[in-house]
Design a protein around this motif. Structure first.
Motif, PDB file in Angstrom:
ATOM      1  N   SER A  15      30.052  26.778   9.446  1.00 52.34           N
ATOM      2  CA  SER A  15      29.057  25.811   8.983  1.00 52.34           C
ATOM      3  C   SER A  15      27.869  25.708   9.932  1.00 52.34           C
ATOM      4  CB  SER A  15      29.691  24.433   8.815  1.00 52.34           C
ATOM      5  OG  SER A  15      30.243  23.980  10.046  1.00 52.34           O
ATOM      6  N   ALA A  16      28.051  26.130  11.192  1.00 49.39           N
ATOM      7  CA  ALA A  16      26.977  26.041  12.177  1.00 49.39           C
ATOM      8  C   ALA A  16      25.793  26.924  11.812  1.00 49.39           C
ATOM      9  CB  ALA A  16      27.507  26.428  13.566  1.00 49.39           C
ATOM     10  N   ILE A  17      26.039  27.991  11.059  1.00 49.72           N
ATOM     11  CA  ILE A  17      24.938  28.906  10.747  1.00 49.72           C
ATOM     12  C   ILE A  17      23.915  28.235   9.832  1.00 49.72           C
ATOM     13  CG2 ILE A  17      25.885  30.033   8.668  1.00 49.72           C
ATOM     14  CD1 ILE A  17      24.936  32.709   9.911  1.00 49.72           C
ATOM     15  N   GLN A  18      24.359  27.276   9.023  1.00 55.32           N
ATOM     16  CA  GLN A  18      23.410  26.529   8.197  1.00 55.32           C
ATOM     17  C   GLN A  18      22.510  25.664   9.068  1.00 55.32           C
ATOM     18  OE1 GLN A  18      24.535  22.974   6.266  1.00 55.32           O
ATOM     19  NE2 GLN A  18      23.495  23.459   4.338  1.00 55.32           N
ATOM     20  N   HIS A  19      23.092  24.996  10.072  1.00 48.06           N
ATOM     21  CA  HIS A  19      22.295  24.190  10.992  1.00 48.06           C
ATOM     22  C   HIS A  19      21.307  25.064  11.768  1.00 48.06           C
ATOM     23  CE1 HIS A  19      26.040  21.427  10.962  1.00 48.06           C
ATOM     24  NE2 HIS A  19      25.143  20.964  10.112  1.00 48.06           N
ATOM     25  N   PHE A  20      21.769  26.227  12.199  1.00 53.05           N
ATOM     26  CA  PHE A  20      20.918  27.126  12.994  1.00 53.05           C
ATOM     27  C   PHE A  20      19.749  27.636  12.169  1.00 53.05           C
ATOM     28  CE2 PHE A  20      19.870  30.923  15.499  1.00 53.05           C
ATOM     29  CZ  PHE A  20      19.980  30.433  16.792  1.00 53.05           C
ATOM     30  N   ALA A  21      20.001  27.939  10.888  1.00 55.70           N
ATOM     31  CA  ALA A  21      18.935  28.419  10.009  1.00 55.70           C
ATOM     32  C   ALA A  21      17.925  27.315   9.714  1.00 55.70           C
ATOM     33  CB  ALA A  21      19.532  28.952   8.701  1.00 55.70           C
ATOM     34  N   VAL A 128      21.903  29.397   1.390  1.00 56.20           N
ATOM     35  CA  VAL A 128      22.165  30.797   1.011  1.00 56.20           C
ATOM     36  C   VAL A 128      22.832  31.552   2.152  1.00 56.20           C
ATOM     37  CG1 VAL A 128      21.101  32.977   0.305  1.00 56.20           C
ATOM     38  CG2 VAL A 128      20.275  30.823  -0.651  1.00 56.20           C
ATOM     39  N   VAL A 129      22.353  31.356   3.393  1.00 57.61           N
ATOM     40  CA  VAL A 129      22.942  32.095   4.510  1.00 57.61           C
ATOM     41  C   VAL A 129      24.378  31.633   4.770  1.00 57.61           C
ATOM     42  CG1 VAL A 129      20.714  32.578   5.589  1.00 57.61           C
ATOM     43  CG2 VAL A 129      21.976  30.539   6.277  1.00 57.61           C
ATOM     44  N   GLN A 130      24.653  30.340   4.563  1.00 56.38           N
ATOM     45  CA  GLN A 130      26.031  29.863   4.724  1.00 56.38           C
ATOM     46  C   GLN A 130      26.949  30.518   3.692  1.00 56.38           C
ATOM     47  OE1 GLN A 130      26.559  25.620   4.308  1.00 56.38           O
ATOM     48  NE2 GLN A 130      28.692  25.683   4.910  1.00 56.38           N
ATOM     49  N   LEU A 131      26.488  30.589   2.455  1.00 58.32           N
ATOM     50  CA  LEU A 131      27.287  31.215   1.400  1.00 58.32           C
ATOM     51  C   LEU A 131      27.465  32.703   1.662  1.00 58.32           C
ATOM     52  CD1 LEU A 131      28.640  30.618  -1.406  1.00 58.32           C
ATOM     53  CD2 LEU A 131      26.515  31.449  -2.431  1.00 58.32           C
ATOM     54  N   CYS A 132      26.416  33.368   2.111  1.00 54.99           N
ATOM     55  CA  CYS A 132      26.507  34.800   2.396  1.00 54.99           C
ATOM     56  C   CYS A 132      27.454  35.074   3.566  1.00 54.99           C
ATOM     57  CB  CYS A 132      25.119  35.360   2.693  1.00 54.99           C
ATOM     58  SG  CYS A 132      25.094  37.148   2.981  1.00 54.99           S
ATOM     59  N   ALA A 133      27.459  34.184   4.563  1.00 49.34           N
ATOM     60  CA  ALA A 133      28.402  34.332   5.669  1.00 49.34           C
ATOM     61  C   ALA A 133      29.837  34.256   5.161  1.00 49.34           C
ATOM     62  CB  ALA A 133      28.149  33.257   6.725  1.00 49.34           C
ATOM     63  N   GLN A 134      30.087  33.373   4.189  1.00 53.24           N
ATOM     64  CA  GLN A 134      31.418  33.302   3.582  1.00 53.24           C
ATOM     65  C   GLN A 134      31.764  34.624   2.894  1.00 53.24           C
ATOM     66  OE1 GLN A 134      31.650  29.896   0.989  1.00 53.24           O
ATOM     67  NE2 GLN A 134      31.088  28.443   2.584  1.00 53.24           N
ATOM     68  N   ALA A 135      30.778  35.201   2.219  1.00 49.64           N
ATOM     69  CA  ALA A 135      31.002  36.469   1.519  1.00 49.64           C
ATOM     70  C   ALA A 135      31.361  37.582   2.502  1.00 49.64           C
ATOM     71  CB  ALA A 135      29.766  36.845   0.719  1.00 49.64           C
ATOM     72  N   ILE A 136      30.672  37.625   3.639  1.00 51.09           N
ATOM     73  CA  ILE A 136      30.955  38.657   4.640  1.00 51.09           C
ATOM     74  C   ILE A 136      32.358  38.457   5.210  1.00 51.09           C
ATOM     75  CG2 ILE A 136      30.271  39.533   6.908  1.00 51.09           C
ATOM     76  CD1 ILE A 136      27.367  38.946   6.139  1.00 51.09           C
ATOM     77  N   CYS A 137      32.758  37.200   5.416  1.00 48.90           N
ATOM     78  CA  CYS A 137      34.129  36.920   5.839  1.00 48.90           C
ATOM     79  C   CYS A 137      35.137  37.446   4.825  1.00 48.90           C
ATOM     80  CB  CYS A 137      34.326  35.415   6.022  1.00 48.90           C
ATOM     81  SG  CYS A 137      33.502  34.670   7.435  1.00 48.90           S
ATOM     82  N   LEU A 138      34.887  37.161   3.548  1.00 46.17           N
ATOM     83  CA  LEU A 138      35.809  37.597   2.500  1.00 46.17           C
ATOM     84  C   LEU A 138      35.892  39.112   2.423  1.00 46.17           C
ATOM     85  CD1 LEU A 138      34.862  34.993  -0.258  1.00 46.17           C
ATOM     86  CD2 LEU A 138      37.125  35.263   0.786  1.00 46.17           C
ATOM     87  N   THR A 163      22.808  36.443  -5.245  1.00 42.93           N
ATOM     88  CA  THR A 163      23.176  37.844  -5.049  1.00 42.93           C
ATOM     89  C   THR A 163      23.018  38.201  -3.576  1.00 42.93           C
ATOM     90  OG1 THR A 163      22.465  38.433  -7.285  1.00 42.93           O
ATOM     91  CG2 THR A 163      22.684  40.229  -5.685  1.00 42.93           C
ATOM     92  N   PHE A 164      24.013  38.818  -3.009  1.00 41.17           N
ATOM     93  CA  PHE A 164      23.995  39.153  -1.586  1.00 41.17           C
ATOM     94  C   PHE A 164      23.400  40.549  -1.392  1.00 41.17           C
ATOM     95  CE2 PHE A 164      27.894  36.425  -2.106  1.00 41.17           C
ATOM     96  CZ  PHE A 164      27.261  35.257  -1.690  1.00 41.17           C
ATOM     97  N   ASP A 165      22.078  40.598  -1.278  1.00 41.00           N
ATOM     98  CA  ASP A 165      21.418  41.882  -1.074  1.00 41.00           C
ATOM     99  C   ASP A 165      21.341  42.195   0.418  1.00 41.00           C
ATOM    100  OD1 ASP A 165      19.395  40.240  -0.076  1.00 41.00           O
ATOM    101  OD2 ASP A 165      18.166  40.387  -1.884  1.00 41.00           O
ATOM    102  N   GLU A 166      20.802  43.360   0.723  1.00 41.82           N
ATOM    103  CA  GLU A 166      20.748  43.821   2.109  1.00 41.82           C
ATOM    104  C   GLU A 166      19.911  42.891   2.985  1.00 41.82           C
ATOM    105  OE1 GLU A 166      19.404  47.795   4.675  1.00 41.82           O
ATOM    106  OE2 GLU A 166      19.441  47.831   2.477  1.00 41.82           O
ATOM    107  N   LYS A 167      18.853  42.329   2.413  1.00 46.99           N
ATOM    108  CA  LYS A 167      17.958  41.468   3.185  1.00 46.99           C
ATOM    109  C   LYS A 167      18.667  40.214   3.671  1.00 46.99           C
ATOM    110  CE  LYS A 167      13.571  38.949   2.862  1.00 46.99           C
ATOM    111  NZ  LYS A 167      12.402  38.619   1.986  1.00 46.99           N
ATOM    112  N   ILE A 168      19.384  39.537   2.786  1.00 42.92           N
ATOM    113  CA  ILE A 168      20.033  38.291   3.189  1.00 42.92           C
ATOM    114  C   ILE A 168      21.235  38.577   4.086  1.00 42.92           C
ATOM    115  CG2 ILE A 168      21.538  38.120   1.154  1.00 42.92           C
ATOM    116  CD1 ILE A 168      19.848  35.239   3.114  1.00 42.92           C
ATOM    117  N   CYS A 169      21.937  39.678   3.847  1.00 39.54           N
ATOM    118  CA  CYS A 169      23.066  40.035   4.712  1.00 39.54           C
ATOM    119  C   CYS A 169      22.583  40.339   6.130  1.00 39.54           C
ATOM    120  CB  CYS A 169      23.826  41.221   4.141  1.00 39.54           C
ATOM    121  SG  CYS A 169      24.761  40.844   2.637  1.00 39.54           S
TER     122      CYS A 169
END
Length: 237
Positions: A15-21, A128-138, A163-169
């Motif tokens: 969850s910290a990545i949302q605060h950092f963003a 979006v970055v918080q959700l994408c971080a979850q996707a990378i974990c999964l 959609t988790f494209d290369e840019k957001i990842c």
């Protein structure tokens, strides 16, 4: 990137990545200085998540498996956390290379993370970055490709597909890298400029107007003429 980039001891709450963003200073106040202030938005968000989180919850509908409060972890990002909900969608029998196996169930499934937010879709990408971080974990945990997820907003009662494209990842990977660097340095960043301060529950703790004006002593000394500094030292001696 090496999936074993970080160890168990290095892991930071996801969850910290949302605060950092949103604001690096807000992140420092919360995750380095352990300070926190509630406002109406954060309180309502906490209530919403309490309603959603139920690790015992499992639902099966139209072949889709719904799991709440699913633990997540990524050694690539150095993050750990809990997903509000992950939907596991069944794949065709010939899709085993892109899917995950579930205990006690036949076939392969595609994980789809769902994050619940109290308000409305935001102009920035912090959700979006918080959700994408979850996707990378999964992806790291299951070996399955995670191509999309959903943000559910309580005020609109509507899902937004992401959609988790290369840019957001790439942005998530960069944010996690910089967040670990800041965490290891142990220094709370100075306040930046922007209108987002009015939206922050930490404004009274942060004191952004004061910290923006603050100049380290070393910076002050370096900006003074050499002759002025030498005179001041002679006068004191």
């Amino acid at each position: 990137m090496n999936k074993n980039n970080y160890t168990e001891e290095d892991l930071i709450p996801l969850s910290a990545i949302q605060h950092f963003a949103f604001c690096e200073r807000q992140w420092g106040l919360i995750h380095l200085e352990q300070q926190w202030q509630e406002n109406q938005r954060t309180a309502e968000g906490q209530i919403l998540h309490e309603k959603v989180h139920n690790p015992e919850y499992k639902e099966y509908r139209d072949g889709v498996v719904y799991a709440r409060s699913l633990p997540l972890k990524s050694y690539q990002l150095g993050l750990w956390g809990i997903a509000d909900m992950v939907e596991f969608h069944p794949l065709a029998p010939d899709s085993e290379g892109n899917g995950a196996r579930l205990p006690g169930r036949a076939g392969y499934y595609r994980p789809v993370p769902v994050e619940y937010k109290r308000g409305r879709p935001k102009k920035d990408d912090r959700d979006v970055v918080q959700l994408c971080a979850q996707a990378i974990c999964l992806e790291e945990m299951t070996g399955a490709a995670v191509e999309k997820g959903f943000l559910y907003y309580g005020q609109t009662r509507h899902r937004v597909e992401i959609t988790f494209d290369e840019k957001i990842c790439s942005r998530v990977i960069d944010l996690s890298r910089r967040m670990h660097m800041a965490y290891n340095a142990g220094l709370t960043p100075a306040a930046g400029k922007g209108v987002r301060c009015s939206l922050c529950s930490m404004q009274d703790v942060c004191l952004p107007e004061l910290t923006r004006q603050y100049r380290p002593v070393q910076d002050y000394i370096e900006q003074q003429p050499v002759d002025d500094i030498s005179i001041s030292w002679k006068e004191k001696s």
